[in-house]
Design a protein around this motif. Structure first.
Motif, mmCIF file in Angstrom:
data_model
loop_
_atom_site.group_PDB
_atom_site.id
_atom_site.type_symbol
_atom_site.label_atom_id
_atom_site.label_comp_id
_atom_site.label_asym_id
_atom_site.label_seq_id
_atom_site.Cartn_x
_atom_site.Cartn_y
_atom_site.Cartn_z
ATOM 1 N N SER A 120 0.539 1.150 10.316
ATOM 2 C CA SER A 120 0.778 0.008 9.433
ATOM 3 C C SER A 120 0.923 0.485 7.998
ATOM 4 C CB SER A 120 -0.382 -0.990 9.504
ATOM 5 O OG SER A 120 -0.606 -1.440 10.820
ATOM 6 N N LEU A 121 1.584 -0.326 7.183
ATOM 7 C CA LEU A 121 1.609 -0.138 5.742
ATOM 8 C C LEU A 121 0.651 -1.142 5.120
ATOM 9 C CD1 LEU A 121 5.403 0.304 4.826
ATOM 10 C CD2 LEU A 121 3.759 2.027 5.571
ATOM 11 N N THR A 122 -0.194 -0.672 4.191
ATOM 12 C CA THR A 122 -1.150 -1.559 3.541
ATOM 13 C C THR A 122 -1.090 -1.372 2.022
ATOM 14 O OG1 THR A 122 -2.938 0.075 3.723
ATOM 15 C CG2 THR A 122 -2.708 -1.535 5.518
ATOM 16 N N ASP A 123 -1.465 -2.448 1.293
ATOM 17 C CA ASP A 123 -1.496 -2.353 -0.160
ATOM 18 C C ASP A 123 -2.857 -1.858 -0.610
ATOM 19 O OD1 ASP A 123 -3.251 -4.507 0.008
ATOM 20 O OD2 ASP A 123 -1.720 -5.998 -0.530
ATOM 21 N N GLY A 183 2.749 6.287 -1.520
ATOM 22 C CA GLY A 183 1.505 6.311 -2.281
ATOM 23 C C GLY A 183 1.738 6.078 -3.758
ATOM 24 N N ALA A 184 2.845 6.628 -4.266
ATOM 25 C CA ALA A 184 3.169 6.428 -5.674
ATOM 26 C C ALA A 184 3.484 4.966 -5.991
ATOM 27 C CB ALA A 184 4.359 7.313 -6.054
ATOM 28 N N GLN A 185 3.813 4.209 -4.949
ATOM 29 C CA GLN A 185 4.083 2.785 -5.106
ATOM 30 C C GLN A 185 2.848 1.938 -4.796
ATOM 31 O OE1 GLN A 185 7.131 1.800 -6.190
ATOM 32 N NE2 GLN A 185 7.781 3.954 -6.204
ATOM 33 N N GLY A 186 1.698 2.607 -4.582
ATOM 34 C CA GLY A 186 0.469 1.887 -4.261
ATOM 35 C C GLY A 186 0.396 1.430 -2.816
ATOM 36 N N GLN A 241 -5.419 -3.345 -1.585
ATOM 37 C CA GLN A 241 -6.538 -4.121 -1.051
ATOM 38 C C GLN A 241 -6.613 -4.036 0.476
ATOM 39 O OE1 GLN A 241 -4.394 -5.571 -3.513
ATOM 40 N NE2 GLN A 241 -5.930 -4.685 -4.919
ATOM 41 N N ARG A 242 -5.813 -3.142 1.046
ATOM 42 C CA ARG A 242 -5.748 -2.912 2.492
ATOM 43 C C ARG A 242 -5.208 -4.108 3.252
ATOM 44 N NH1 ARG A 242 -9.143 1.807 4.671
ATOM 45 N NH2 ARG A 242 -8.047 1.014 6.482
ATOM 46 N N ASN A 243 -4.402 -4.875 2.552
ATOM 47 C CA ASN A 243 -3.687 -5.963 3.215
ATOM 48 C C ASN A 243 -2.425 -5.407 3.868
ATOM 49 O OD1 ASN A 243 -5.455 -8.059 2.315
ATOM 50 N ND2 ASN A 243 -4.509 -7.868 0.286
#
Length: 574
Positions: free
Chosen positions: A283-286, A273-276, A288-290
Motif C-alpha cells: 500500500s501507499l500511505t501518507d 518518500g520525498a513526496q511524503g 499519518q499512515r492513511n
C-alpha cells in the motif's frame, strides 16, 4: 587440453551426427574415440599428439584425431561449431528424453513442428501429441515421465519457454474461484532473456492467505515454502513459482513491487518518500499512515512525480531519472516493423521455399521480406555457391513480377572470414540489395584479434548489417571476446546497422548494450534469423529485447520501407 574435455567434444559431435541422420558407423566412430580418450585419463594431450603416441591409440582414426588436434591447437572444434550451426539446438535436447529415438525426434519435428523440449512438453500436456498418428496417450504419458526424469530443477529457461510455463500457471491461478485478477510479474514481465522463476500476483476477493495456501496443495508440487499470502512452489518438473496473493486494493502496488528489479523499486520508493509518501507493504500511505488509493501502476508513478515506466525498462538503469525529466523513449512495437531481412530458405539451411516465406510474411502484414541465405564459405549450413545464388536472384525477380504491394529483397548472410574479409567476390556482393555479415567460425580468437576481425569487416562498404554480433547462444555458449564499445563506435562512424537477432537462443546484441548504441546514433535491425516460415514469429522476441534497450521505431532500419532499406545499403557502397 585434457582427455575428459576432448572426449566430451567427441561425444557431442557423435550426438549431432546421430541427430543429423548420418551413417551410424560415422557417429559410432566418434563415440568410440571418446571412450578411448577417457581411458587415457591424461591432463595434457598436447605432448601425446606431438610425440605421435596419440595416433597409435586404438579407436582414434584420422577424422577424430583431427578434432583432437584442433582442440589442442585452438581450444575449440570447428567441426563441432559447424554442426551446432546446422542442427536446431532444441532437437539435440530432445535426445536426452528417454525413449525418444532420432527417428522419432525427426518425425516430431517434421509432422508436429516440435523443435525443443518446451514444444514437446506443451504438445504432450495439451493432448496434441496423444492425438497424433503413431503416438497415442500411453506414449505421451511416457514422454512426460521421461522429461520429468531428465529435468534439472536449477536450470534457467529461455524467455519463450518460461513464458509457456507462466501462461499455463497464470491460467490455473485465474481459475481459482476467489481470484478476481492475476498477472505475470518479475523478470518475465520485464522481458529478460533467461528466466529463473515465474512470478504471479493475484488479487483475491477474500482471505489471500487461504488462497495462497490452497495452491501449495496442488498436484505435482515437489516443495512449497511460505505460511502466509506469499508462497514459493517448486514443481516436479523443476518450474519455480513465486505467488503473491493480495487484496484487490493492494494489487497495483504488489504488481509494481513484484515487477521492477530491486534498484528500480528502491529508486521509486525514494522519490515517493520525498513526496511524503511511504510504501507500506503493498500500500501507499501518507505521513499519518492513511492509505492512498491506487487504481493502477500509473497512479504510483504519478504520486512520485514520474511518467509511467514500461515494464521492460524497470531495471534501475536510468529509467526513473528519464521519467522525471520527461525523456523516456517511445518504445518500438511489433506493428512498427514493415518487414524483416534475416531469413533463410531451402537454398541453404532453411526449411521453406522463397515462395512460402513470402506468403508467410505477407500474412503478417509486412510489405517486404529479405532473403539472406548463407554464403558459400558456410559449408556447415549448405552455403550457396556463386552460380546458385544467381539462380536465386532470378527466382526472386520472377516472384516479384507476380506480386503487387509486396517486395522480395535480395540479401545474403556472408561469413566474416578469419582475416576480416567478407565471403564472395566484390562483383557478387555488389549485386545484393543488402549484405548481412556475421561470424560462424574461430570463436576462440582473443579479444584484440576478434575485435580487429570485426572492425576490418565493417570497413567493407558492402556490409549493411552486422548480425548476432557477439555469437552467444544462451545457456549454451558464451559470447566470444569482443570490444563491444569499439564495434558500436565503428558502426556509428561507418553507418553499419547492428542486429538484434530474435532467435530465442541468441537475442544478440544483448539489450544491455543497446542503450549505448542508441546514444551513439547506431541504426538497429531486428532480424528473426528465420530458417522456416514459422521462424518469422521470433521477430516479436527481438522487438521485446529492443524495447529493453530503449529502442524506438526511428532507430530501426526495418521499421522503414523497402526503398529506405535499399537506399541505406547503397549509401554505404557509394
Amino acid at each position: 587440453m585434457d582427455s575428459r574435455t576432448a572426449a566430451h567434444v567427441l561425444s557431442q559431435i557423435a550426438s549431432y551426427l546421430d541427430l543429423a541422420g548420418e551413417n551410424r558407423f560415422k557417429a559410432r566412430a566418434y563415440y568410440t574415440a571418446a571412450r578411448s580418450l577417457l581411458a587415457l585419463a591424461s591432463d595434457d594431450l598436447a605432448e601425446l599428439l606431438r610425440s605421435g603416441e596419440l595416433a597409435k591409440v586404438r579407436g582414434l582414426g584420422p577424422a577424430t584425431l583431427a578434432v583432437v588436434r584442433d582442440l589442442v591447437e585452438s581450444g575449440e572444434s570447428r567441426y563441432l561449431e559447424q554442426l551446432r550451426e546446422a542442427v536446431p539446438e532444441g532437437l539435440l535436447e530432445l535426445m536426452r528424453v528417454p525413449g525418444l529415438s532420432t527417428e522419432k525426434i525427426h518425425k516430431l519435428h517434421a509432422e508436429l513442428g516440435i523443435a525443443s523440449l518446451a514444444d514437446l512438453e506443451l504438445a504432450a500436456h495439451s493432448g496434441r501429441l496423444a492425438k497424433a498418428k503413431g503416438w497415442g496417450p500411453k506414449t505421451s504419458t511416457k514422454i512426460l515421465a521421461g522429461i520429468a526424469f531428465m529435468r534439472d530443477a536449477t536450470v534457467l529457461a529461455l524467455y519463450p519457454h518460461a513464458m509457456v510455463e507462466a501462461t499455463a500457471l497464470l491460467a490455473s491461478v485465474r481459475a481459482h474461484p476467489d481470484v478476481i485478477a492475476a498477472e505475470i510479474a518479475g523478470s518475465l514481465r520485464r522481458h529478460r532473456e533467461v528466466i529463473a522463476d515465474v512470478d504471479i500476483v493475484a488479487a483475491c476477493a477474500s482471505a489471500p492467505v487461504e488462497v495462497a495456501q490452497s495452491f501449495t496443495r496442488t498436484a505435482g508440487i515437489r516443495t512449497a515454502a511460505g505460511s502466509g499470502a506469499t508462497v514459493t512452489m517448486r514443481f516436479i518438473d523443476g518450474t519455480k513459482l513465486d505467488l503473491y496473493c493480495v487484496t484487490p486494493q493492494s494489487f497495483p502496488v504488489a504488481l509494481w513491487r513484484a515487477t521492477g528489479n530491486p534498484d528500480h523499486v528502491e529508486t521509486v520508493q525514494n522519490r515517493l518518500g520525498a513526496q511524503g509518501i511511504q510504501v507500506d507493504g503493498d500500500s501507499l500511505t501518507d505521513a499519518q499512515r492513511n492509505r492512498i488509493p491506487c487504481n493502477d501502476e500509473a497512479s504510483i508513478y504519478a504520486a512520485a512525480g514520474l511518467a509511467w515506466i514500461p515494464p521492460e525498462l524497470r531495471e534501475g538503469r536510468g529509467e526513473v531519472e528519464a521519467a522525471a525529466a520527461g525523456t523516456l523513449p517511445h518504445l518500438i512495437e511489433s506493428k512498427d516493423l514493415q518487414g524483416v531481412l534475416h531469413c533463410h530458405t531451402e537454398y541453404s539451411d532453411g526449411k521453406s521455399s522463397i515462395g512460402e516465406m513470402a506468403a508467410a510474411a505477407r500474412a503478417k502484414g509486412w510489405s517486404y521480406l529479405g532473403i539472406s541465405d548463407h554464403s558459400q564459405a558456410a559449408f556447415y549450413a549448405s552455403g550457396v555457391s556463386r552460380e546458385r545464388m544467381l539462380d536465386q536472384h532470378d527466382e526472386i525477380d520472377d516472384l516479384n513480377a507476380t506480386m503487387s504491394g509486396f517486395r522480395m529483397l535480395k540479401g545474403v548472410e556472408a561469413d566474416i572470414l578469419a582475416d576480416g574479409r567478407l565471403d564472395y567476390d566484390e562483383e557478387l556482393l555488389a549485386r545484393f540489395d543488402y549484405v548481412i555479415a556475421s561470424i560462424h567460425s574461430r570463436f576462440k580468437m582473443d579479444g584484440a584479434a576478434m575485435t580487429e576481425r570485426v572492425l576490418h569487416a565493417m570497413d567493407d562498404r558492402h556490409m549493411t548489417i552486422l548480425a548476432h554480433p557477439t555469437g552467444r547462444l544462451l545457456l549454451s555458449r558464451e559470447a566470444y571476446a569482443l570490444d563491444i564499445d569499439a564495434v558500436l563506435e565503428k558502426a556509428a562512424d561507418t553507418g553499419v546497422a547492428i542486429e538484434v537477432n530474435a532467435d530465442p537462443h541468441r537475442l544478440d546484441l544483448d539489450w544491455r548494450y543497446l542503450h549505448r548504441a542508441k546514444e551513439l546514433g547506431v541504426t538497429i535491425e531486428i532480424g528473426p534469423d528465420a530458417h522456416s516460415k514459422g521462424g518469422l514469429e521470433w521477430t516479436d522476441l527481438g522487438v521485446g529485447m529492443a524495447r529493453k534497450g530503449w529502442i524506438e521505431a526511428a532507430d530501426v532500419l526495418n521499421a522503414r520501407d523497402a526503398s529506405y532499406v535499399t537506399a541505406f545499403a547503397k549509401r554505404r557502397r557509394s
